[in-house]
Design an enzyme around this catalytic site. Structure first.
Site, PDB file in Angstrom:
ATOM      1  N   ASP A 119       3.235 -45.114 -14.685  1.00 18.69           N
ATOM      2  CA  ASP A 119       4.330 -45.536 -14.900  1.00 18.69           C
ATOM      3  C   ASP A 119       5.399 -45.790 -14.366  1.00 18.69           C
ATOM      4  O   ASP A 119       5.867 -44.187 -14.271  1.00 18.69           O
ATOM      5  CB  ASP A 119       4.183 -45.602 -16.424  1.00 18.69           C
ATOM      6  CG  ASP A 119       5.720 -46.219 -17.003  1.00 18.69           C
ATOM      7  OD1 ASP A 119       5.632 -47.805 -16.830  1.00 18.69           O
ATOM      8  OD2 ASP A 119       6.792 -46.807 -17.117  1.00 18.69           O
ATOM      9  N   LEU A 120       6.026 -45.900 -13.240  1.00 19.75           N
ATOM     10  CA  LEU A 120       7.133 -45.652 -12.732  1.00 19.75           C
ATOM     11  C   LEU A 120       8.571 -45.572 -14.062  1.00 19.75           C
ATOM     12  O   LEU A 120       8.889 -46.706 -14.283  1.00 19.75           O
ATOM     13  CB  LEU A 120       7.759 -46.862 -11.270  1.00 19.75           C
ATOM     14  CG  LEU A 120       8.624 -46.768 -10.593  1.00 19.75           C
ATOM     15  CD1 LEU A 120       8.914 -45.167  -9.782  1.00 19.75           C
ATOM     16  CD2 LEU A 120       9.163 -47.376  -9.980  1.00 19.75           C
ATOM     17  N   ASP A 161       5.536 -52.173 -13.647  1.00 19.52           N
ATOM     18  CA  ASP A 161       5.474 -51.159 -13.544  1.00 19.52           C
ATOM     19  C   ASP A 161       4.757 -50.412 -13.300  1.00 19.52           C
ATOM     20  O   ASP A 161       4.811 -48.808 -13.554  1.00 19.52           O
ATOM     21  CB  ASP A 161       7.253 -50.538 -13.623  1.00 19.52           C
ATOM     22  CG  ASP A 161       7.045 -49.796 -14.844  1.00 19.52           C
ATOM     23  OD1 ASP A 161       6.472 -51.087 -15.584  1.00 19.52           O
ATOM     24  OD2 ASP A 161       7.786 -49.745 -15.645  1.00 19.52           O
TER      25      ASP A 161
END
Length: 506
Positions: A119-120, A161
């Site tokens: 996950d960004l 994301d």
């Protein structure tokens, strides 16, 4: 018309033409065979018809091959469109999940594999700060680096994301080494408009068949590990372990019981005095408690973080505000301060709920103070700031709690829509012996006077701390020295005994 139907129609016409040419060829051959001995014309016609039929057959074969190739290219393009995310180049969710199932093998032939969920971090803030174009570039950069580091892996985009990586082995040491490389690569950042913007990712890892043997369960376990990475501060990797399942079961139990507690009347709002410089009660902070029928009184530190993981926090937040509206008549001349979770501020419902409850109860927003933590303030997006402004527009004062515990600098006092700052108790306890604490509190008090912001000293437990905090410039005080959080009736009696009630000016 489909490619197959086009080929069928086109080939049918050519086939009938070939039949005609072959019939003409056979007829000419028969004439040559049974006619006059020297029938050169019939033989020539037969040869020409046969040659034409062969040429048409060759054309037909070439045409069909060409059309089939076009159909294959179109099908490949369609498959690529469905299987590859256009923006990042990663595999789409549907095909990634199919690839994950294939990677795990069959019941009789289980294969080792590792699933990484990536996950960004703070993606929305990246978009808000640098623009959506940079956000898209950051996602593509993450995929590019993951493909470089996990050369034998499969990369898929699972959501906005969030990405998945399938690694065809279960070697924990090698996996850890590669994950560290990916973390370092993202921290090194992505160049944008002449500057390097550092990036952060959180990862959760589950191994097959060690942790799970099917794709659905493996995804669930990796997601639990990813959540632990986020809860621990982000920018790190967590490998699933069995305790996470126990934690999840506990969270689900608490969620069910807490939801029931709202309806069964097990929640209570206790109040702690906030006093002025002369020690008279000026306001009260409402603090939620859960009186469990078996476990007794439960601290909010135990159940609020669980509620924040779901929309249950919105239900509890509404209960708190309704209770405060119902109780405030017991405290004439005082305001009630209530805590609002950062999760509530992520949704517009916080504003509409407060407005609705005020209208339903006939209360004024000026009778209440909304408290947010310093952590919420430092991570505030433009949407959160807009909601805080909307709450101020209704008439609420906004207080910034726990100031000094994180990264909230003095400049936030100019940019945040706040009316009150509560200094963390760690500074108040240190006033007697820590010069840094003395300078910090005094400087904050001076800035607050210029900005017309009220300063509250939290955690005052002795008369000495009260004296020092007052000398440093604090104008409001809260702590056990003045009273512990107590139920409404006990606090109401305390307010009635207070002989110097102040007007609504805190």
């Amino acid at each position: 018309m489909s490619v197959l139907a086009t080929i069928k129609d086109h080939s049918g016409r050519i086939y009938r033409g070939i039949q005609t040419l072959l019939v003409a060829s056979i007829a000419a051959t028969a004439i040559a065979a049974f006619g006059p001995a020297e029938n050169a014309t019939a033989l020539a016609l037969s040869a020409i018809s046969t040659d034409l039929a062969l040429l048409v057959l060759m054309y037909m074969r070439s045409s069909v091959v060409q059309r089939l190739q076009s159909a294959a290219d179109a099908e490949a393009e369609k498959h690529r469109f469905l299987s590859v995310d256009a923006m990042t180049g990663a595999m789409t969710r549907r095909y990634f999940l199919e690839a994950l199932s294939d990677s795990l093998g069959t019941l009789r032939n289980r294969r080792q594999a590792s699933l990484l969920l990536v996950d960004l971090d703070h993606f929305k803030q990246l978009n808000d700060t640098f623009g959506h174009q940079f956000g898209d570039l950051a996602l593509a950069y993450l995929v590019k680096e993951a493909e470089r580091i996990f050369a034998d892996g499969i990369i898929g985009r699972l959501g906005g994301d969030e990405f998945g990586v399938i690694v065809p082995h279960g070697d924990a040491a090698a996996l850890n080494k590669d994950v560290r490389r990916l973390l370092d690569a993202m921290r090194a950042g992505k160049r944008h408009e002449g500057k390097v913007v550092p990036l952060s990712i959180s990862l959760g890892v589950a191994l097959a068949p060690l942790h799970a043997s099917n794709a659905t369960e493996l995804m669930l376990l990796a997601d639990l590990a990813l959540y632990e990475s986020k809860a621990a501060g982000r920018g790190r990797v967590t490998v699933f372990d069995e305790e996470m399942l126990s934690d999840k079961r506990y969270r689900r139990l608490v969620e069910r019981e807490l939801r029931a507690a709202v309806y069964l009347g097990e929640l209570e709002l206790h109040y702690q005095p906030i006093v002025g410089a002369e020690g008279s009660i000026d306001a009260l902070e409402g603090l939620i408690r859960w009186r469990h029928p078996v476990r007794g009184l439960i601290s909010p530190a135990e159940f609020i973080p669980i509620a924040e993981r779901s929309t249950l926090i919105d239900m509890i937040g509404e209960w708190v505000f309704k209770r405060a509206c119902a109780d405030i008549g017991q405290f004439p001349g005082r305001r009630i301060s209530i805590n609002v979770s950062g999760e509530q501020l992520k949704r517009d419902e916080i504003v509409t709920m407060c407005d609705r409850v005020l209208r339903e109860t006939g209360r004024s927003a000026s009778e209440f103070i909304i408290e947010i933590t310093e952590t919420v303030a430092t991570a505030a997006t433009p949407e959160i700031l807009r909601r805080l402004e909307a709450l101020r527009g209704l008439g609420f004062d906004i207080a910034l709690d726990d100031f000094g515990t994180g990264h909230c600098g003095f400049n936030y006092l100019k940019t945040l829509p706040i009316d009150c700052v509560k200094i963390d108790r760690s500074y108040i306890r240190s006033l007697a012996h820590d010069q840094v604490a003395q300078i910090f509190v005094s400087a904050l008090a001076q800035i607050a006077r210029i900005q017309d912001i009220t300063i509250v000293a939290e955690g005052v437990e002795t008369s000495e701390e009260f004296t020092l905090a007052r000398a440093a410039g604090c104008s409001r005080f809260q702590g056990y020295f003045f009273g512990k959080p107590a139920p409404r009736d006990k606090t109401s009696a305390l307010c009635a005994a207070d002989n110097q009630p102040l007007a609504l000016s805190a």
